[in-house]
Structure formats: structure tokens, C-alpha cells
Design a protein around this motif. Structure first.
Motif, PDB file in Angstrom:
ATOM      1  N   UNK A  69      43.577  18.069  11.264  1.00  0.00           N
ATOM      2  CA  UNK A  69      43.126  16.785  10.626  1.00  0.00           C
ATOM      3  C   UNK A  69      41.409  17.042  10.270  1.00  0.00           C
ATOM      4  N   UNK A  70      41.290  16.587   9.084  1.00  0.00           N
ATOM      5  CA  UNK A  70      40.210  16.491   8.293  1.00  0.00           C
ATOM      6  C   UNK A  70      39.163  15.331   8.501  1.00  0.00           C
ATOM      7  N   UNK A  71      38.004  15.428   8.996  1.00  0.00           N
ATOM      8  CA  UNK A  71      37.082  14.310   9.221  1.00  0.00           C
ATOM      9  C   UNK A  71      35.835  14.720   8.543  1.00  0.00           C
ATOM     10  N   UNK A  72      35.266  13.649   7.901  1.00  0.00           N
ATOM     11  CA  UNK A  72      33.764  13.642   7.632  1.00  0.00           C
ATOM     12  C   UNK A  72      32.668  13.765   8.618  1.00  0.00           C
ATOM     13  N   UNK A  73      31.867  14.818   8.544  1.00  0.00           N
ATOM     14  CA  UNK A  73      30.543  14.895   9.516  1.00  0.00           C
ATOM     15  C   UNK A  73      30.477  16.267  10.041  1.00  0.00           C
ATOM     16  N   UNK A  74      29.897  16.342  11.042  1.00  0.00           N
ATOM     17  CA  UNK A  74      29.567  17.573  11.840  1.00  0.00           C
ATOM     18  C   UNK A  74      30.523  17.881  12.944  1.00  0.00           C
ATOM     19  N   UNK A  75      31.435  18.915  12.476  1.00  0.00           N
ATOM     20  CA  UNK A  75      32.805  19.085  13.425  1.00  0.00           C
ATOM     21  C   UNK A  75      32.589  20.436  14.065  1.00  0.00           C
ATOM     22  N   UNK A  76      32.828  20.295  15.387  1.00  0.00           N
ATOM     23  CA  UNK A  76      32.881  21.389  16.354  1.00  0.00           C
ATOM     24  C   UNK A  76      34.327  21.921  16.315  1.00  0.00           C
ATOM     25  N   UNK A  77      34.665  22.613  15.423  1.00  0.00           N
ATOM     26  CA  UNK A  77      36.146  22.966  15.324  1.00  0.00           C
ATOM     27  C   UNK A  77      36.690  23.703  16.470  1.00  0.00           C
ATOM     28  N   UNK A  78      35.768  24.552  16.984  1.00  0.00           N
ATOM     29  CA  UNK A  78      36.411  25.311  18.179  1.00  0.00           C
ATOM     30  C   UNK A  78      36.579  24.395  19.563  1.00  0.00           C
ATOM     31  N   UNK A  79      35.857  23.490  19.501  1.00  0.00           N
ATOM     32  CA  UNK A  79      36.024  22.490  20.563  1.00  0.00           C
ATOM     33  C   UNK A  79      36.677  21.247  20.471  1.00  0.00           C
ATOM     34  N   UNK A  80      37.055  21.063  19.315  1.00  0.00           N
ATOM     35  CA  UNK A  80      38.036  19.939  18.617  1.00  0.00           C
ATOM     36  C   UNK A  80      37.144  18.629  18.877  1.00  0.00           C
ATOM     37  N   UNK A  81      35.914  18.739  18.589  1.00  0.00           N
ATOM     38  CA  UNK A  81      34.906  17.605  18.988  1.00  0.00           C
ATOM     39  C   UNK A  81      34.405  16.979  17.696  1.00  0.00           C
ATOM     40  N   UNK A  82      34.371  15.982  17.282  1.00  0.00           N
ATOM     41  CA  UNK A  82      33.383  15.196  16.226  1.00  0.00           C
ATOM     42  C   UNK A  82      32.029  14.975  16.908  1.00  0.00           C
ATOM     43  N   UNK A  83      30.927  16.008  16.396  1.00  0.00           N
ATOM     44  CA  UNK A  83      29.699  15.835  16.859  1.00  0.00           C
ATOM     45  C   UNK A  83      29.062  14.427  16.560  1.00  0.00           C
ATOM     46  N   UNK A  84      29.301  14.218  15.292  1.00  0.00           N
ATOM     47  CA  UNK A  84      28.732  13.053  14.408  1.00  0.00           C
ATOM     48  C   UNK A  84      29.580  13.099  13.258  1.00  0.00           C
ATOM     49  N   UNK A  85      29.864  11.648  12.972  1.00  0.00           N
ATOM     50  CA  UNK A  85      30.557  11.107  11.657  1.00  0.00           C
ATOM     51  C   UNK A  85      29.882  10.138  10.790  1.00  0.00           C
ATOM     52  N   UNK A  86      29.509  10.502   9.552  1.00  0.00           N
ATOM     53  CA  UNK A  86      29.096   9.216   8.811  1.00  0.00           C
ATOM     54  C   UNK A  86      29.934   7.918   8.708  1.00  0.00           C
ATOM     55  N   UNK A  87      31.124   8.224   8.847  1.00  0.00           N
ATOM     56  CA  UNK A  87      32.108   7.108   8.563  1.00  0.00           C
ATOM     57  C   UNK A  87      32.601   6.362  10.037  1.00  0.00           C
TER      58      UNK A  87
END
Lengths: 320, 320
Positions: A69-87
Motif C-alpha cells: 500500500x502506498x500513501x502520502x505522508x509520514x509513514x512508519x513502514x516498520x510498524x505499518x502506521x500512518x503517522x500523518x497524511x496530508x490527504x
């Protein structure tokens, strides 16, 4: 042949695809992302797309075992977490991978799911199957509402120490320059972000009184309309793209000196302008400004995968 | 304990040291580099230093088995070749490692010899035993006649695709700015290189008529003299260092956005200015300009190894 599911989660749509290891998309689907309905709903929507693609793969005896899955924003890929997304307004530390997984049925709920920043996913897509195939050091730039990017070094995504590297739109090109949306002054995005390209065009016509065939559509300008006018020989429109290319060329020069990449790949809506119009001034600026070896080692090319780079890249990351 | 010989080959001197794996220099030596006598002579001088250090190590039963050499310029470390060096006029593709080896006697002529760009060596020295010990992503900046640098990512030197990365002095901070020695406009070096700091000081006093205790020594200015004047409260000198810090802060912001390093380490003669004078404005600029996470993840610190970083780094690289 190996396959994976790639998802490109945007602010308005969720694009999904069944992607082969060679980057071919054999099935593609798209639904509304319901961005304002909260993370749980968005996650369910993503799961729907995944289930549909999985159903198709089973029916056609295509074996898949990974999801990206690709998402805009600060992604913590190791944790599978969206820290923040402008969208997605209000999203903060959303465990998107877990949420998506909880809406999936067996057996696909047990498949590995990776999540990645969209600029990184795009860069990885272009690295694997696009314009930058196998470059040792590859920098991707996306020109759209904002200016994003991704960096791939020796086949690995370069994320920075806290997943906020490759913010190419916020490299400074003019220390005392224009105010940027981020609050800083003189960022590249403050000159070549979508709205700034439109504003600069309006300024030339309204403030500086320059003649242009765009004069009667100043309220509906888009980069596409300006690019079309340039192709028809409109001086203001040509000037706008020449300047845009030079601004991008300044950042490209800084990148050439700092990272000495083999390749800078440029994608996103605004890069759709014709080759001479935008890429000409970018290349000419780097040739003029960068030191010889840095300039000679660098190729600046158009992204090949278009707006599917994120989807393909996410699938490739999942397969990795 | 392991030891290696580190060599820092400069335009005027060759510094050599016997360096332990913990970065301690147990013997240090320095001779004239005879830069204008041709590569063969310079190589012989380097060999002399190495033989002396080796003789000492044998006498004291210290076991060494590797040699590292740091040199300014475009270094092809895999081949042991100096492609070009600003400190040695006319050098072009000099096989320095072979030349040095041919002047060494047995057994040391058979030891592995590594060669590295001096900015990279310095960065690696600071990474191993200096201010940036074990940072995940570390960027080093040296402020001197020019502005150099090095990048260490996950414990490895980042060289770029053709060994010309980390040219930090030539990141652009002002697209339409001052002419740089490299021919480009608005490079960081065009503002904070040694001579530019002096020129900017003279301009303030001569052109803008500002009062300063430096007014009676305008022909002998050095960054050190200007820094001392600032410490004594001279307004012009303080202004010069504040501006210098802000210029460096612009590049540091661009680096923070592009590479998201854990640490930027600043060394070189000009960084010797007191903490408040130079590092204050640098940090304040990054805090004000960079996006939150990028700024928060970054520490900006002074180099710890001083002008021995290159020597220590070369020895560490050899031991690696």
C-alpha cells in the motif's frame, strides 16, 4: 510468474492492481476513498479492493501472496502506521495495516502487507520497471499540487533517519524567496507547485500586462491549459514553463552535487508538458550550473509509469 | 588492540599517524608535501611517513597491517587513483596507491592501502570516534577555503554514482545569487568560503561605512580575527557570523529535507568560532525553516576530531 496486489491510496480515490513481477498490471480497479469518513471506513474500502483483486486472482488461478500500500505522508513502514497524511485530515498514528487486515477474510488476512510513502513507492516502481530501471542512485520527483519525491540507493528505498527524507519540494532554491505552504521561504514547491504555476501565469498577464491567449481564461487556468498554450506558441506560457524548468534545474543541481545520482526521474501531472518545454530548460540548467562530473553522470528523464508508478512500486515492495 | 596508519595528504603538508581501533593517535608526524614536485615525489614523501610510522610500530611491538590515505579531490577509491585534486596542479588519473607502494620496502609494501576523498575520510572519522559516533545518517561539513563534506549512511561512506557526491559547498542557496568559484551562482561556498567571509566583512565596513574595530586591519583579515572581534562585541563581526550561520542553516535545511540525517557535524577552521556565534544562528535557522520532524530528528554539532578527523578516518577506513 509471481504476482502481488498494489494499492495507491489517494485523497479522492483508491487505486488497486494485480501486478506481475515484471511490472505488468493485469487487472486494475478504482473506488472512492471516502477520505472524510474516518480511518476505519477507508481501511474497509481498501480491503474491498483487495478482496476483489484476490477473488479475480483465484478465479484465474493466479497465485498472489503479498500486498503493498502506498500513501502520502509520514509513514512508519516498520510498524505499518500512518503517522500523518496530508490527504486524511485528523489522521494521527493510524495503524492502517492492522485496520486493513482486520477487514480481510481468510486466507488473505494472513498475507504480508507492507505500507510505504507514496513518493518512495513511486521511486521504487520507476526503479524496478520504469525510467530508472536499475540505476545505482535514483532520485524521483513528482510535480503536482505539491512536489514530492523518493530516493532509491543501491536498490533500497532511502527513507532518512525518521522516514522524512526525499522532501524534494522543500529543498530551498532561493533563501530569501517566496513563502511556501510549509511556512519556509524559497522552497522549490513555492515556485513550481501547481497553484504557483497558475499564479505566476496570472501575474505575468495581469500585473505585467503581457499579451497571451490565456488572457480570457484566467479564472480556469490549469498547468495543462498553460502547457497547451505553450505548444501553440504562446510567449507567456512558454516563459512559464522555461522558468519552471529552471527552478527545477536549480534543485536538480543541488541534488547532483549532494547525491551525485545516475538518474533523476520526473513525473506527476505537470511533467506531462512536452519534452522541449519542460525537460529542455531543466537539463540546460543542470549542464550550465553543475560541476562537470556531477552533470555528466546524471540523466534526467521523464517517469515511464505515469500515475501507476505508486501502484506498481507498492506491489514490487511487497514482493521484495 | 588493532592499529593502522592514517595519512592526510594536503596541499602543503602530509600528516601521518599511528591510530588505534579506538581512534587514539599514539604517534603523529608531519612533513612538507612538496606539492609542486610531481606525483612521484609526493608519493615518495608519503612512503617516508609510512616507513617512519612502521619503524616506530615495530620497535614498540605494535602490530599494524593496513594503511589509509585521505586526499582532496575526485578519488576513485576502488582503483586507488586520484582522478583530480585541487591541491595538486596537473594531477590527472594518478595511481597514487601504486606509486606509494612502489616506494615502500618489505613487508609493508604488501599491506593493503586504501585511498579516500578527504571529506569522506573526515566524515568517517567523526562517525567512528568523533561527534557523530554511530549516527544512522551523518552529514559532515568542513568550513575552510572551500566548503567540503562527507556523508555516512548506515556506517558506510556515501560516494554517489561516480564519487562526486557530498559536494556540500555547491548546494545552491540562492538561485540568482553570488558567483561561485565553480562557475555556478548562489552556491553555499560563494557565501561562506574563507575569502567570501573576509570580503563580506570588508564590504560592510568600506561600502556600507559600518563602524568596526576591524577597520584598521582590513588588509589582514582572517575568519579567526573576525571571530575574535565578534567575541569582543564588535557589531560588524557578529553580523558576519550571524549571516554565515544563516547561510549554512539554509543548506542544512535543504539537507534535513532531502536526507533527514540524525546529525550534521561541522568542522574546519571557520567552525572554531564560539558556539553562540556560529552554531546558534545555524540551529535557529533550521528550527525556523525545516519541517517539524525533519528539524526534530536533527542534531547539529561541532566536529570533535578537529584537523585530525581525516587522519583518523583514513586509518579507520583501512581497518574496516
Amino acid at each position: 510468474m509471481k504476482y502481488a496486489i498494489g494499492i495507491d491510496l489517494g485523497g479522492t480515490t483508491i487505486k488497486g492492481g494485480l501486478v506481475s513481477e515484471f511490472g505488468e498490471i493485469i487487472l486494475q480497479t478504482m473506488i472512492n476513498s471516502e477520505a472524510n469518513s474516518g480511518a476505519m471506513v477507508v481501511a474497509e474500502k481498501i480491503s474491498e479492493v483487495i478482496q476483489d483483486l484476490f477473488a479475480f486472482s483465484q478465479k484465474n488461478q493466479i497465485e498472489i501472496s503479498e500486498i503493498g500500500i502506498g500513501v502520502a505522508g509520514l509513514i512508519e513502514h516498520e510498524k505499518g502506521v500512518v503517522h500523518f497524511s496530508p490527504n486524511f485530515e485528523g489522521w494521527f498514528d493510524i495503524p492502517l495495516v492492522d485496520l486493513v487486515r482486520s477487514s480481510l477474510t481468510s486466507p488473505i488476512c494472513d498475507f504480508p502487507i507492507v505500507i510505504e510513502n507514496d513518493g518512495n513507492a513511486m521511486a521504487f516502481g520507476e526503479f524496478c520497471h520504469g525510467g530508472g530501471a536499475s540505476a545505482k542512485i535514483l532520485v524521483c520527483m513528482t510535480l503536482g499540487t505539491g512536489v514530492g519525491g523518493g530516493i532509491v540507493i543501491d536498490g533500497e528505498i532511502f527513507r532518512g533517519s525518521r522516514n522524512v527524507g526525499a522532501e524534494i519540494g522543500h529543498t530551498i532554491i532561493q533563501a530569501d524567496g517566496a513563502l511556501c505552504g510549509c511556512g519556509n521561504y524559497g522552497c522549490l514547491e513555492a515556485y513550481v507547485g501547481r497553484d504557483r504555476i497558475i499564479e505566476r501565469t496570472r501575474e505575468k498577464i495581469i500585473k505585467h500586462g503581457k499579451k497571451s491567449i490565456l488572457a480570457d481564461q484566467l479564472d480556469n487556468l490549469t498547468p495543462k491549459i498553460i502547457a497547451d498554450a505553450a505548444d501553440r506558441g504562446d510567449d507567456v506560457a512558454i516563459e512559464i514553463f522555461t522558468e519552471t524548468g529552471r527552478y527545477i534545474g536549480v534543485t536538480a543541481t543541488t541534488i547532483a552535487h549532494l547525491l551525485n545520482p545516475e538518474m533523476i526521474i520526473i513525473g506527476g501531472g505537470i511533467s506531462a508538458a512536452s519534452e522541449d518545454l519542460l525537460f529542455g530548460p531543466i537539463r540546460e540548467t543542470v549542464k550550465r550550473r553543475a560541476m562537470d562530473t556531477n552533470a555528466e553522470s546524471l540523466r534526467i528523464v521523464r517517469a515511464k509509469l505515469g500515475n501507476l508508478a505508486g501502484l506498481v512500486g507498492s506491489a514490487m515492495l511487497a514482493m521484495k
